[in-house]
Scaffold this motif. Structure first.
Motif, PDB file in Angstrom:
ATOM      1  N   PRO A 143       0.800  -1.239   0.000  1.00 16.98           N
ATOM      2  CA  PRO A 143       0.000   0.000   0.000  1.00 16.98           C
ATOM      3  C   PRO A 143       0.836   1.294   0.000  1.00 16.98           C
ATOM      4  N   GLY A 144       2.031   1.232   0.569  1.00 14.79           N
ATOM      5  CA  GLY A 144       2.834   2.454   0.660  1.00 14.79           C
ATOM      6  C   GLY A 144       4.179   2.299  -0.030  1.00 14.79           C
ATOM      7  N   HIS A 145       4.208   1.563  -1.109  1.00 15.32           N
ATOM      8  CA  HIS A 145       5.471   1.311  -1.826  1.00 15.32           C
ATOM      9  C   HIS A 145       5.984   2.612  -2.463  1.00 15.32           C
ATOM     10  N   VAL A 146       7.285   2.842  -2.369  1.00 18.64           N
ATOM     11  CA  VAL A 146       7.912   3.960  -3.084  1.00 18.64           C
ATOM     12  C   VAL A 146       9.123   3.451  -3.873  1.00 18.64           C
ATOM     13  N   VAL A 147       9.481   4.196  -4.908  1.00 18.62           N
ATOM     14  CA  VAL A 147      10.737   3.961  -5.618  1.00 18.62           C
ATOM     15  C   VAL A 147      11.613   5.189  -5.384  1.00 18.62           C
ATOM     16  N   TYR A 148      12.923   5.032  -5.564  1.00 19.96           N
ATOM     17  CA  TYR A 148      13.854   6.145  -5.341  1.00 19.96           C
ATOM     18  C   TYR A 148      14.645   6.417  -6.618  1.00 19.96           C
ATOM     19  N   TYR A 149      14.641   7.689  -7.022  1.00 16.76           N
ATOM     20  CA  TYR A 149      15.346   8.042  -8.264  1.00 16.76           C
ATOM     21  C   TYR A 149      16.605   8.842  -7.972  1.00 16.76           C
ATOM     22  N   HIS A 150      17.714   8.380  -8.530  1.00 16.58           N
ATOM     23  CA  HIS A 150      18.977   9.125  -8.454  1.00 16.58           C
ATOM     24  C   HIS A 150      19.129   9.883  -9.769  1.00 16.58           C
ATOM     25  N   GLU A 151      18.815  11.170  -9.717  1.00 21.12           N
ATOM     26  CA  GLU A 151      18.763  11.969 -10.941  1.00 21.12           C
ATOM     27  C   GLU A 151      20.095  12.024 -11.663  1.00 21.12           C
ATOM     28  N   GLN A 152      21.138  12.272 -10.896  1.00 17.64           N
ATOM     29  CA  GLN A 152      22.450  12.456 -11.513  1.00 17.64           C
ATOM     30  C   GLN A 152      22.889  11.199 -12.271  1.00 17.64           C
ATOM     31  N   ASP A 153      22.678  10.039 -11.679  1.00 13.21           N
ATOM     32  CA  ASP A 153      23.067   8.778 -12.316  1.00 13.21           C
ATOM     33  C   ASP A 153      21.963   8.236 -13.234  1.00 13.21           C
ATOM     34  N   GLN A 154      20.785   8.846 -13.152  1.00 14.31           N
ATOM     35  CA  GLN A 154      19.609   8.385 -13.914  1.00 14.31           C
ATOM     36  C   GLN A 154      19.285   6.914 -13.642  1.00 14.31           C
ATOM     37  N   VAL A 155      19.395   6.569 -12.380  1.00 13.57           N
ATOM     38  CA  VAL A 155      19.085   5.200 -11.958  1.00 13.57           C
ATOM     39  C   VAL A 155      17.834   5.207 -11.084  1.00 13.57           C
ATOM     40  N   ALA A 187       3.527   1.595 -12.773  1.00 13.47           N
ATOM     41  CA  ALA A 187       4.651   1.433 -13.711  1.00 13.47           C
ATOM     42  C   ALA A 187       4.853   2.684 -14.560  1.00 13.47           C
ATOM     43  N   SER A 188       3.827   3.531 -14.646  1.00 10.74           N
ATOM     44  CA  SER A 188       3.933   4.742 -15.474  1.00 10.74           C
ATOM     45  C   SER A 188       4.987   5.724 -14.951  1.00 10.74           C
ATOM     46  N   ILE A 189       5.504   5.481 -13.774  1.00 12.07           N
ATOM     47  CA  ILE A 189       6.598   6.318 -13.266  1.00 12.07           C
ATOM     48  C   ILE A 189       7.777   6.314 -14.253  1.00 12.07           C
ATOM     49  N   ILE A 190       7.911   5.223 -14.983  1.00 10.64           N
ATOM     50  CA  ILE A 190       8.984   5.115 -15.990  1.00 10.64           C
ATOM     51  C   ILE A 190       8.794   6.137 -17.109  1.00 10.64           C
ATOM     52  N   LYS A 191       7.533   6.365 -17.455  1.00 12.81           N
ATOM     53  CA  LYS A 191       7.211   7.338 -18.493  1.00 12.81           C
ATOM     54  C   LYS A 191       7.608   8.736 -18.036  1.00 12.81           C
ATOM     55  N   HIS A 192       7.366   8.975 -16.777  1.00 14.43           N
ATOM     56  CA  HIS A 192       7.623  10.270 -16.175  1.00 14.43           C
ATOM     57  C   HIS A 192       9.126  10.542 -16.037  1.00 14.43           C
ATOM     58  N   LEU A 193       9.877   9.549 -15.632  1.00  9.22           N
ATOM     59  CA  LEU A 193      11.301   9.761 -15.329  1.00  9.22           C
ATOM     60  C   LEU A 193      12.239   9.367 -16.468  1.00  9.22           C
ATOM     61  N   LYS A 194      11.833   8.444 -17.272  1.00 11.71           N
ATOM     62  CA  LYS A 194      12.691   7.887 -18.332  1.00 11.71           C
ATOM     63  C   LYS A 194      14.114   7.601 -17.840  1.00 11.71           C
ATOM     64  N   PRO A 195      14.238   6.735 -16.836  1.00  8.85           N
ATOM     65  CA  PRO A 195      15.581   6.428 -16.313  1.00  8.85           C
ATOM     66  C   PRO A 195      16.425   5.659 -17.334  1.00  8.85           C
ATOM     67  N   LYS A 196      17.720   5.840 -17.197  1.00 15.82           N
ATOM     68  CA  LYS A 196      18.642   5.124 -18.064  1.00 15.82           C
ATOM     69  C   LYS A 196      18.707   3.663 -17.622  1.00 15.82           C
ATOM     70  N   GLN A 197      18.524   3.479 -16.343  1.00 15.41           N
ATOM     71  CA  GLN A 197      18.755   2.178 -15.735  1.00 15.41           C
ATOM     72  C   GLN A 197      17.758   1.958 -14.610  1.00 15.41           C
ATOM     73  N   LEU A 198      17.206   0.764 -14.518  1.00 15.59           N
ATOM     74  CA  LEU A 198      16.252   0.453 -13.460  1.00 15.59           C
ATOM     75  C   LEU A 198      16.740  -0.775 -12.704  1.00 15.59           C
ATOM     76  N   GLU A 199      16.684  -0.696 -11.387  1.00 13.15           N
ATOM     77  CA  GLU A 199      17.145  -1.809 -10.558  1.00 13.15           C
ATOM     78  C   GLU A 199      15.974  -2.344  -9.746  1.00 13.15           C
TER      79      GLU A 199
END
Ligand SMILES: [Zn+2]
Ligand SMILES: [Zn+2]
Length: 227
Positions: A143-155, A187-199
């Protein structure tokens, strides 16, 4: 435990228990942030890695969510380091055993009460940057899942929002997922951030996940239909 540098500022520490289990160490001039805390058997390896890391000290532990395979080393780490633990405010009552996780039968006491602090939000309820990472609310797996984005590394450190196999995005494990429909929408967070790499916690690196998103979303009906 396998240690791998996955980008300029981030290392993954991995073990296996039927499935792979990753935690991440994010380092900058200020110090070290641990994202997720795996299983108890990872405690020694995590501490050893932190101790040998350029004299930097651990500042905090951030959780993607509170399932038991993501908090296991916290007890041992806190014996050595006095650092705060953060998760989304919505997740905390589930992991502390106040509310039963959806689709589970009993309360889980994965961490002691009042130990975990809520991630800070600004006036417009946007989660605030912490330890060089920007948290994004991505509910569904829990219910409270979050993801963390490292902008500089685009991860994008995506926790259990996805799994992966051979570089392909896969949905989270259905039996452990509270609301698959919501997880697929997140999953649409990917559309928003367009990360280079996802872990992901349980899998390997996915490069340029945006390129796979359409295909992933097309599988939605199949995934939901097969529930
Ligand atoms: Zn989980
Ligand atoms: Zn997990």
């Amino acid at each position: 435990m396998q240690v791998k540098r996955i980008s300029e500022h981030i290392w993954s520490l991995k073990t296996w228990m039927i499935v792979p289990i990753n935690v991440w160490v994010v380092a900058d001039e200020e110090g070290i942030t641990l994202v997720d805390a795996g299983m108890p058997m990872m405690t020694k390896g995590i501490i050893k890695f932190i101790e040998q890391h350029n004299g930097l000290s651990l500042q905090r532990i951030l959780l993607t969510h509170g399932h038991s395979d993501h908090v296991g080393a916290i007890k041992g780490i806190l014996k050595k380091y006095e650092v705060p633990v953060y998760a989304h405010s919505i997740e905390i009552p589930y992991m502390e055993g106040e509310i039963i996780y959806p689709k589970r039968k009993k309360l889980e006491n994965n961490l002691p009460k009042t130990l975990t602090k809520p991630l800070l939000e600004d006036d417009s309820n946007t989660l605030m940057k912490i330890g060089g990472l920007t948290p994004y609310f991505t509910p569904g797996h829990s219910p409270g899942h979050v993801v963390y984005y490292h902008e500089q590394d685009q991860v994008l450190l995506a926790g259990d929002l996805f799994t992966s196999k051979k570089g392909k995005l896969k949905p989270p494990m259905a039996v452990f997922t509270a609301d698959m429909k919501q997880a697929l929408a997140s999953a649409s967070i990917i559309k928003h951030l367009k990360p280079k790499q996802l872990e992901v916690c349980h899998g390997n690196t996915v490069y340029h996940p945006f390129d796979q998103l359409e295909e992933y979303e097309q599988r939605k009906e199949k995934i939901l239909g097969g529930k």
